[in-house]
Write an enzyme that holds these catalytic residues in place. Structure first.
Site, PDB file in Angstrom:
ATOM      1  N   ASP A  94      -3.552   2.802  14.044  1.00 37.89           N
ATOM      2  CA  ASP A  94      -2.769   3.515  13.051  1.00 37.89           C
ATOM      3  C   ASP A  94      -3.363   4.907  12.872  1.00 37.89           C
ATOM      4  O   ASP A  94      -4.159   5.373  13.694  1.00 37.89           O
ATOM      5  CB  ASP A  94      -2.671   2.736  11.740  1.00 37.89           C
ATOM      6  CG  ASP A  94      -4.008   2.585  11.023  1.00 37.89           C
ATOM      7  OD1 ASP A  94      -5.007   3.196  11.453  1.00 37.89           O
ATOM      8  OD2 ASP A  94      -4.050   1.836  10.030  1.00 37.89           O
ATOM      9  N   ARG A 130       0.843  -1.193   0.000  1.00 36.45           N
ATOM     10  CA  ARG A 130       0.000   0.000   0.000  1.00 36.45           C
ATOM     11  C   ARG A 130       0.882   1.249   0.000  1.00 36.45           C
ATOM     12  O   ARG A 130       1.548   1.550   0.988  1.00 36.45           O
ATOM     13  CB  ARG A 130      -0.924   0.022   1.224  1.00 36.45           C
ATOM     14  CG  ARG A 130      -1.782   1.286   1.289  1.00 36.45           C
ATOM     15  CD  ARG A 130      -2.965   1.176   2.226  1.00 36.45           C
ATOM     16  NE  ARG A 130      -2.607   1.139   3.633  1.00 36.45           N
ATOM     17  CZ  ARG A 130      -3.493   1.216   4.630  1.00 36.45           C
ATOM     18  NH1 ARG A 130      -4.791   1.337   4.359  1.00 36.45           N
ATOM     19  NH2 ARG A 130      -3.093   1.149   5.883  1.00 36.45           N
TER      20      ARG A 130
END
EC number: 2.3.3.9
Length: 540
Positions: free
Chosen positions: A442, A161
């Site tokens: 996150d 990603r």
């Protein structure tokens, strides 16, 4: 080394030698010169659309693409080698130990993350590229503190990603302009590994984050076509799964798949960022105020509608509909609390597989042993593309259904302040993935907590006690909770906590919340990396 390309920070010699090579930087410069004007135009278009929504124009399915949504004949390309069965995927940052443990976890795939679980220091970004290059070649083994870390014979399939379109990479400029963080991450991984991956029976596979419009997917598709031609591999070799983690993208799932149909590997329910976007994109809507974060579950109106539409859309176009993240991590010192947490994981994964999802996400290797048996029991084949969900009828009003049972509590406000401070301080210090209250958090967590605090202050929301959430209350909680951040997030610096505290106080006083805290705080990482002042955006 390459005309027009400048690197404004030091890197380790190995990274310089095998990652920031002259051919790779030449490729990066070619991508920048070809596609940067389009990226900037698309980012400007985001701001234009937001102004329209602020003025009262409703979000809706695009009328100009109705024919794409109505046409039943088109389908996406077949899964790439190794992507036929994705029942459990693990995600995490690209440090060497994490890469090995994730690839060895037993999960079908590992999404190596340069985005929300990585603080984008230049060392993290470039050393992560070294680690992935070595993992692709089965050369990632290493020893630390007397313990050997070695890749298994059959590791998980690797997906990567890159950062979202909104983030620049200020440590690298081309023709006196910073390159896109997205393009930087994609270009270096693709250039160094695509041929090797193909030879090993896999391919260059990606997750694409935070898109808001099908034209942003078209840009990725154009980059894929350019890049495949550039290095001489067949078109349609790349596969990309798009995270539907913004509210506008939920209205354009069909169009996003259509733009990427020859490279698509499906869509993913990026649940935490989706909640963040739901608040942010409706920032001018007093009626969109949400209760405590814990009450915004996958079964509330707008979340349930988004999940059902995603599964139906993916299976109609014959690609994977991936479920969301199980952020829980084992609670080793409290068996009872651990069992309660793991039961939440089981219930969540059972909901996903019975709804029709083709796979799910986990954040810790131990959770694979909980998630996989549930998918094994209820998903007998490699996927559930045959589950068409033709019963689903999702209208625009369903995606905007903000009827969320719950309250704004004192504890909820305190938890938001604490989590915001802890995560932002860790991020400024170079750590983008931290355990908080037995959850692996996150950037999406910090974003939800930040915009919820802003929203509650903006609209004078009242807690269950009757007291209003005010900027002054947030100030008091910041002062009270900041000293304890080092206990819940060991390793953070007091100076970084101070930056996070001042940032949060300013945020709740703004007319509109910043688009991304990572964009705001990037300047601190740039300063730490020695980037000249002209390439640093002003610290906020």
């Amino acid at each position: 080394m390459v005309q027009g390309v400048q690197i404004h920070s030091n890197v380790a010699p190995k990274a310089q030698e095998i990652i920031l090579t002259e051919p790779a930087l030449t490729f990066l410069a070619a991508l920048h010169r070809t596609f940067e004007p389009t990226r900037q135009s698309l980012l400007n278009a985001r701001a234009d659309r937001q102004r329209k929504w602020d003025s009262g124009e409703p979000l809706d399915f695009p009328p100009e693409t109705a024919a794409i949504r109505a046409e039943a004949a088109w389908h996406c390309v077949a899964p790439g080698p190794g992507l036929e069965d994705r029942r459990v995927e693990i995600t995490g940052p690209t440090d060497r130990k994490m890469v090995i443990n994730a690839l060895n976890s037993g999960a079908k795939a590992f999404m190596a993350d340069f985005e929300d679980s990585s603080a984008p220091t230049f060392a993290n970004m470039v050393n992560g590229q070294v680690n992935l290059r070595d993992a692709v070649r089965r050369e990632v083994d290493f020893e630390s503190n007397g313990k050997k870390y070695k890749l298994s014979e059959k590791p998980a399939v690797l997906l990567v990603r890159p950062r979202g379109w909104h983030l620049d990479e200020p440590r690298v400029t081309v023709d006196n302009a910073p390159v896109s963080g997205s393009v930087f991450d994609f270009a270096l991984y693709f250039f160094h590994n695509a041929h090797e991956l193909i030879q090993r029976g896999s391919g260059p596979y990606f997750y694409l984050p935070k898109m808001e419009h099908y034209l942003e997917a078209r840009l990725w598709n154009d980059i894929f076509l350019f890049s495949q031609s550039y290095i001489g591999i067949p078109h349609n070799t790349i596969r990309a799964t798009v995270l539907i983690e913004t509210l506008p993208a939920a209205f354009q799932m069909e169009e996003i798949l259509f733009e990427l149909r020859n490279h698509s590997a499906g869509l993913n329910c990026g649940r935490w960022d989706y909640i963040f976007s739901f608040i942010k994109k409706q920032r001018a809507n007093r009626g969109a105020v949400l209760p405590d974060r814990k009450d915004v579950t996958m079964t509330v109106g707008f979340m349930d509608a988004y999940v059902r539409l995603l599964i139906q859309t993916c299976h109609r176009r014959k690609v994977a509909a991936m479920g969301g993240m199980a952020a829980q991590i084992p609670i080793k010192d409290d068996p009872k609390a651990n069992e309660i947490a793991m039961e939440k994981v089981r219930a969540d994964k059972l909901r996903e597989v019975t709804a029709g999802h083709d796979g799910t996400w986990i954040a810790h290797p131990a959770i694979e042993q909980i998630a996989r048996p549930i998918f094994d029991q209820h998903m007998r084949g490699p996927n559930q593309y045959h589950v068409r969900r033709e019963d689903v009828r999702v209208a625009a009003a369903d995606l905007l259904n903000n009827n969320v049972p719950g309250r704004i509590t004192v504890a909820g406000v305190r938890e938001n302040v604490s989590a915001s401070l802890a995560y932002m301080a860790a991020w400024i210090g170079g750590n983008g993935c931290i355990p908080l209250n037995y959850l692996m958090e996150d950037a999406a967590t910090a974003e939800i907590t930040r915009v919820q605090l802003w929203q509650w202050v903006k609209y004078g929301s009242r807690m269950e006690t009757g007291e209003a959430v005010t900027a002054e209350l947030v100030d008091e909680l910041v002062s009270e909770l900041a000293p304890g951040v080092k206990k819940i997030a060991p390793g953070v610096k007091e100076s970084d906590v101070k930056i996070a505290a001042e940032y949060l106080k300013k945020q709740v006083r703004k007319e509109w919340p910043s688009e991304f805290l990572t964009s705001d705080l990037m300047s601190y990482l740039a300063v730490a990396d020695g980037v000249p002042a002209k390439w640093q955006k002003a610290a906020l």
